[in-house]
Design a protein around this motif. Structure first.
Motif, PDB file in Angstrom:
ATOM      1  N   LEU A   1       0.798  -1.222   0.000  1.00  0.00           N
ATOM      2  CA  LEU A   1       0.000   0.000   0.000  1.00  0.00           C
ATOM      3  C   LEU A   1       0.831   1.272   0.000  1.00  0.00           C
ATOM      4  O   LEU A   1       0.417   2.284  -0.590  1.00  0.00           O
ATOM      5  CB  LEU A   1      -0.928  -0.020   1.220  1.00  0.00           C
ATOM      6  N   TRP A   2       1.999   1.266   0.646  1.00  0.00           N
ATOM      7  CA  TRP A   2       2.695   2.531   0.867  1.00  0.00           C
ATOM      8  C   TRP A   2       3.143   3.235  -0.417  1.00  0.00           C
ATOM      9  O   TRP A   2       3.100   4.487  -0.463  1.00  0.00           O
ATOM     10  CB  TRP A   2       3.853   2.353   1.854  1.00  0.00           C
ATOM     11  N   PRO A   3       3.584   2.537  -1.491  1.00  0.00           N
ATOM     12  CA  PRO A   3       3.936   3.307  -2.696  1.00  0.00           C
ATOM     13  C   PRO A   3       2.738   4.062  -3.287  1.00  0.00           C
ATOM     14  O   PRO A   3       2.884   5.207  -3.737  1.00  0.00           O
ATOM     15  CB  PRO A   3       4.446   2.232  -3.670  1.00  0.00           C
ATOM     16  N   GLY A   4       1.565   3.437  -3.254  1.00  0.00           N
ATOM     17  CA  GLY A   4       0.367   4.120  -3.732  1.00  0.00           C
ATOM     18  C   GLY A   4       0.012   5.303  -2.868  1.00  0.00           C
ATOM     19  O   GLY A   4      -0.442   6.343  -3.373  1.00  0.00           O
ATOM     20  N   LEU A   5       0.226   5.183  -1.560  1.00  0.00           N
ATOM     21  CA  LEU A   5      -0.053   6.299  -0.655  1.00  0.00           C
ATOM     22  C   LEU A   5       0.900   7.463  -0.925  1.00  0.00           C
ATOM     23  O   LEU A   5       0.489   8.630  -0.902  1.00  0.00           O
ATOM     24  CB  LEU A   5       0.072   5.828   0.792  1.00  0.00           C
TER      25      LEU A   5
ATOM     26  N   VAL B   1      -4.322   7.049 -11.680  1.00  0.00           N
ATOM     27  CA  VAL B   1      -3.231   6.148 -11.310  1.00  0.00           C
ATOM     28  C   VAL B   1      -3.070   6.091  -9.791  1.00  0.00           C
ATOM     29  O   VAL B   1      -2.861   5.015  -9.211  1.00  0.00           O
ATOM     30  CB  VAL B   1      -1.922   6.592 -11.988  1.00  0.00           C
ATOM     31  N   SER B   2      -3.150   7.255  -9.140  1.00  0.00           N
ATOM     32  CA  SER B   2      -2.972   7.261  -7.685  1.00  0.00           C
ATOM     33  C   SER B   2      -4.118   6.539  -6.978  1.00  0.00           C
ATOM     34  O   SER B   2      -3.896   5.834  -5.992  1.00  0.00           O
ATOM     35  CB  SER B   2      -2.859   8.710  -7.180  1.00  0.00           C
ATOM     36  N   LYS B   3      -5.338   6.708  -7.483  1.00  0.00           N
ATOM     37  CA  LYS B   3      -6.468   5.992  -6.880  1.00  0.00           C
ATOM     38  C   LYS B   3      -6.290   4.482  -7.039  1.00  0.00           C
ATOM     39  O   LYS B   3      -6.558   3.707  -6.119  1.00  0.00           O
ATOM     40  CB  LYS B   3      -7.783   6.440  -7.517  1.00  0.00           C
TER      41      LYS B   3
ATOM     42  N   ALA C   1      -5.706  -1.108  -5.607  1.00  0.00           N
ATOM     43  CA  ALA C   1      -5.248  -2.438  -6.022  1.00  0.00           C
ATOM     44  C   ALA C   1      -4.784  -3.283  -4.834  1.00  0.00           C
ATOM     45  O   ALA C   1      -5.186  -4.456  -4.712  1.00  0.00           O
ATOM     46  CB  ALA C   1      -4.140  -2.302  -7.068  1.00  0.00           C
ATOM     47  N   PRO C   2      -3.938  -2.765  -3.927  1.00  0.00           N
ATOM     48  CA  PRO C   2      -3.560  -3.588  -2.765  1.00  0.00           C
ATOM     49  C   PRO C   2      -4.748  -3.940  -1.873  1.00  0.00           C
ATOM     50  O   PRO C   2      -4.797  -5.043  -1.302  1.00  0.00           O
ATOM     51  CB  PRO C   2      -2.561  -2.695  -2.016  1.00  0.00           C
ATOM     52  N   LEU C   3      -5.700  -3.004  -1.756  1.00  0.00           N
ATOM     53  CA  LEU C   3      -6.883  -3.300  -0.934  1.00  0.00           C
ATOM     54  C   LEU C   3      -7.738  -4.383  -1.575  1.00  0.00           C
ATOM     55  O   LEU C   3      -8.296  -5.237  -0.877  1.00  0.00           O
ATOM     56  CB  LEU C   3      -7.698  -2.021  -0.727  1.00  0.00           C
TER      57      LEU C   3
ATOM     58  N   ILE D   1     -13.158   3.811 -11.156  1.00  0.00           N
ATOM     59  CA  ILE D   1     -12.362   4.899 -10.603  1.00  0.00           C
ATOM     60  C   ILE D   1     -12.961   6.252 -10.952  1.00  0.00           C
ATOM     61  O   ILE D   1     -12.928   7.194 -10.143  1.00  0.00           O
ATOM     62  CB  ILE D   1     -10.908   4.808 -11.114  1.00  0.00           C
ATOM     63  N   MET D   2     -13.581   6.359 -12.131  1.00  0.00           N
ATOM     64  CA  MET D   2     -14.031   7.659 -12.634  1.00  0.00           C
ATOM     65  C   MET D   2     -15.431   8.056 -12.173  1.00  0.00           C
ATOM     66  O   MET D   2     -15.755   9.244 -12.156  1.00  0.00           O
ATOM     67  CB  MET D   2     -13.982   7.662 -14.170  1.00  0.00           C
ATOM     68  N   TRP D   3     -16.260   7.096 -11.789  1.00  0.00           N
ATOM     69  CA  TRP D   3     -17.659   7.436 -11.534  1.00  0.00           C
ATOM     70  C   TRP D   3     -17.881   8.448 -10.407  1.00  0.00           C
ATOM     71  O   TRP D   3     -18.861   9.212 -10.443  1.00  0.00           O
ATOM     72  CB  TRP D   3     -18.480   6.170 -11.260  1.00  0.00           C
ATOM     73  N   PRO D   4     -16.994   8.535  -9.374  1.00  0.00           N
ATOM     74  CA  PRO D   4     -17.269   9.536  -8.321  1.00  0.00           C
ATOM     75  C   PRO D   4     -17.275  10.977  -8.836  1.00  0.00           C
ATOM     76  O   PRO D   4     -17.980  11.819  -8.256  1.00  0.00           O
ATOM     77  CB  PRO D   4     -16.126   9.314  -7.320  1.00  0.00           C
ATOM     78  N   PHE D   5     -16.537  11.263  -9.922  1.00  0.00           N
ATOM     79  CA  PHE D   5     -16.475  12.658 -10.364  1.00  0.00           C
ATOM     80  C   PHE D   5     -17.824  13.161 -10.885  1.00  0.00           C
ATOM     81  O   PHE D   5     -18.320  14.195 -10.389  1.00  0.00           O
ATOM     82  CB  PHE D   5     -15.383  12.837 -11.417  1.00  0.00           C
ATOM     83  N   PRO D   6     -18.466  12.516 -11.855  1.00  0.00           N
ATOM     84  CA  PRO D   6     -19.763  13.045 -12.300  1.00  0.00           C
ATOM     85  C   PRO D   6     -20.818  13.027 -11.197  1.00  0.00           C
ATOM     86  O   PRO D   6     -21.659  13.937 -11.131  1.00  0.00           O
ATOM     87  CB  PRO D   6     -20.145  12.120 -13.467  1.00  0.00           C
ATOM     88  N   VAL D   7     -20.778  12.019 -10.326  1.00  0.00           N
ATOM     89  CA  VAL D   7     -21.747  11.982  -9.223  1.00  0.00           C
ATOM     90  C   VAL D   7     -21.505  13.149  -8.270  1.00  0.00           C
ATOM     91  O   VAL D   7     -22.454  13.806  -7.802  1.00  0.00           O
ATOM     92  CB  VAL D   7     -21.648  10.634  -8.473  1.00  0.00           C
ATOM     93  N   GLY D   8     -20.250  13.444  -7.993  1.00  0.00           N
ATOM     94  CA  GLY D   8     -19.931  14.578  -7.125  1.00  0.00           C
ATOM     95  C   GLY D   8     -20.347  15.905  -7.719  1.00  0.00           C
ATOM     96  O   GLY D   8     -20.873  16.779  -7.012  1.00  0.00           O
TER      97      GLY D   8
END
Length: 590
Positions: A336-340, A392-394, A399-401, A480-487
């Motif tokens: 997880l840490w590299p993604g964080l 990419v960051s999301k 991915a590890p989760l 990954i993308m769906w939160p943006f239009p919903v927000g």
């Protein structure tokens, strides 16, 4: 070569400060350029240092013994930190151009403000660089404290009532945080008899009260990281601070708290269990609570920088939850840490460019307006995970989760990203409402554009370990993308629902008013006691003055007899002699 760069990274800011002092006291007013190329270059050696490779330095003569290191964690952290400091400095040169012109014309207030900023900006940078490379407790704490207190000048620069309130809140919370950090370090280091951060991590794992040590350090660093309950300085300080100062405050200095957690908590340690694991669960809940609560509260703010401040609190809440996973599920941390780190780097550049963008919207350049507003929106869209490095960051944290079967946390983080999208949409809308023409200069829009590009392309220039980050598979893009239009939809609906409440808004700082009320109530009996003590003092002083006056009257009367005695000394001596003679004769007759 690498040691020379290290020396330059730490000593160059002192040279910049010395040049500022020389300008203030030696250069003619009309020639004082506080934001010269030398000042802009304060972070350049640190930026180069991040890309020369890994290294380690041990200095026995440094305080209690120094241990500094460039490793797979500190190199990318130093890279995005130094890059944003450099871009914010260039932006500051353009942002303060009008104020510098006033100073060159002899405005004493402008000269004082610019000199303070020119001195404490590189000092704040120095503290930030030192804490990143430090592996010993003394160096880390020194860097953290220098960065914390020197940054006061960045918040209070304008000197307005709002700036003084924001700086006051920042300083009060900073002192509280420093006290908690110092207590946590002394406790954990004393228990393990260590001077190194590695020893602190081991002490927290093995000590009987390790969870309490972790709590002290977590709360202390949490002040800087904007943990819920300790976050109130952020929405008060950012609207009042200059845009370049807000960029580094919210972009990289807030990450110092995150780095502090990573440095002292035993994340990924196989022996984490019991009370320490329970503390990790509480930390996870606090992070998610901040992610959602800040989003709900922040969309109702009217100042765009206040909205962005709540966005930082929300994003840091998500990072807090990810750090907590290193205690809750230690086996996931190595993945997880590299993604964080990528998440933190992308947030730093995206949020830095968003804050710089507030000055662009206040002085819109003479470009096609659709282009300007599209560029202003890009970092926010990426921050919500819809394009570029945001995707990419999301994926780097999801991915590890997924691999370790923590799907419930992924769902919560996705809905928190909806809040991010709503906040950046609200911030852009507030910028549109408060836009002004006037044309920003090339330093302003140049640094802003580079920050936007760097935010979108973060994985390409960040020196992370090879193979630690991958592009998300095409089938995952929608997830990954769906939160943006919903927000964006939520933000639009919220605006329509609150439109009748024009002119009314929730106060920035939320809990600050409550804290002030509670502290005021606590101070009432203390003030009453102080008032009683004051009255007692007054009565005592009056009584003492009366006694002194009476005593002095008696002494004055006694002294008045001195003259009579002086004039009748011979007669008195004769009478004394006769009396003594009579006594002797009487004694002889007996």
């Amino acid at each position: 070569m690498i040691t020379l760069l290290l020396a330059l990274a730490l000593l160059w800011p002192f040279g910049v400060m010395g040049h500022a002092v020389w300008l203030a006291y030696r250069a003619p007013e009309a020639q004082r350029d506080y934001f010269s190329v030398l000042w802009l270059s304060a972070a350049w050696p640190a930026l180069l240092l991040a890309y020369v490779g890994e290294a380690q330095w041990t200095m026995d003569a440094w305080m209690l013994g120094g241990e500094w290191e460039l490793n797979s964690l500190s190199r990318p952290w130093l890279a995005f930190t130094a890059l944003l400091w450099s871009l914010a400095a260039v932006h500051a040169r353009g942002y303060f151009a009008a104020e510098q012109a006033q100073a060159q014309r002899g405005d004493q207030d402008a000269q004082r403000r610019l000199l303070r900023l020119a001195l404490l900006w590189p000092l704040t940078l120095l503290g930030n660089v030192l804490l990143i490379i430090a592996q010993d407790i003394a160096s880390f704490y020194l860097g953290f404290a220098v960065m914390t207190f020197a940054a006061y000048a960045l918040v209070v620069h304008t000197g307005t009532q709002e700036a003084r309130l924001g700086a006051k809140a920042y300083l009060i919370l900073a002192v509280l945080g420093e006290g908690l950090i110092l207590g946590g370090f002394l406790w954990s280091a004393g228990a393990a008899d260590t001077l190194m951060l590695q020893g602190v991590r081991e002490s927290i794992v093995s000590a009987e009260h390790g969870a309490w040590m972790a709590a002290l350090l977590c709360l202390g660093f949490g002040v800087k990281a904007g943990v819920i309950g300790l976050h109130v300085w952020l929405p008060l300080a950012h609207p009042a601070a200059p845009a370049p100062a807000s960029a580094v405050l919210s972009g990289v200095m807030i990450k110092a708290g995150l780095l502090g957690w990573i440095s002292v908590l035993p994340l990924g340690h196989a022996q984490v269990s019991g009370a320490l694991a329970q503390f990790g669960h509480w930390m996870l809940v606090a992070g998610l609570a901040a992610a959602f609560a800040a989003a709900v509260y922040g969309v109702f703010q009217r100042h765009p920088k206040a909205v962005l401040a709540y966005s930082s609190i929300s994003q840091m809440g998500m990072m807090t939850a990810l750090v907590a996973m290193g205690l809750v599920a230690p086996d996931v941390w190595p993945l997880l840490w590299p993604g964080l780190v990528l998440f933190a780097a992308h947030h730093a550049l995206a949020k830095g460019s968003l804050f710089m963008g507030t000055s662009i919207s206040e002085h819109l350049p003479r470009w096609p307006q659709p282009l300007v507003w599209a560029l202003l929106a890009l970092p926010g869209i990426s921050l919500a995970g819809a394009i570029g490095a945001g995707m990419v960051s999301k994926w780097g944290v999801k991915a590890p989760l997924y691999e370790m079967h923590h799907e419930s946390l992924i769902k919560l983080l996705s809905w928190a990203a909806v809040g991010t999208a709503a906040l950046v949409s609200a911030a852009l809308w507030r910028q549109w409402q408060q836009r002004h023409q006037g044309g920003s200069n090339r330093e302003q829009w140049g640094a802003w554009l580079v920050a936007v590009i760097a935010a979108l392309l973060t994985p390409l220039w960040l020196p992370l370990p090879a193979g630690s980050i991958e592009m998300p598979p095409l089938k995952e893009w929608l997830g990954i993308m769906w939160p943006f239009p919903v927000g964006v939809l939520f933000a639009a609906v919220g605006w329509l629902l609150t439109r009748p409440l024009t002119g009314k808004t929730l106060p920035a700082g939320d809990l600050w008013g409550f804290y002030a009320f509670v502290i005021g109530a606590v101070l009432v009996p203390i003030r009453a006691f102080g008032h009683c003590c004051g009255q007692l003092k007054s009565v005592s002083v009056v009584t003492a003055q009366k006694a002194e006056k009476t005593l002095m009257g008696h002494l004055t009367r006694l002294l008045s007899g001195e003259s009579w005695l002086r004039h009748h000394t011979s007669g008195l001596m004769m009478m004394l002699a006769v009396l003594l003679a009579a006594l002797l004769m009487w004694e002889g007759q007996r």
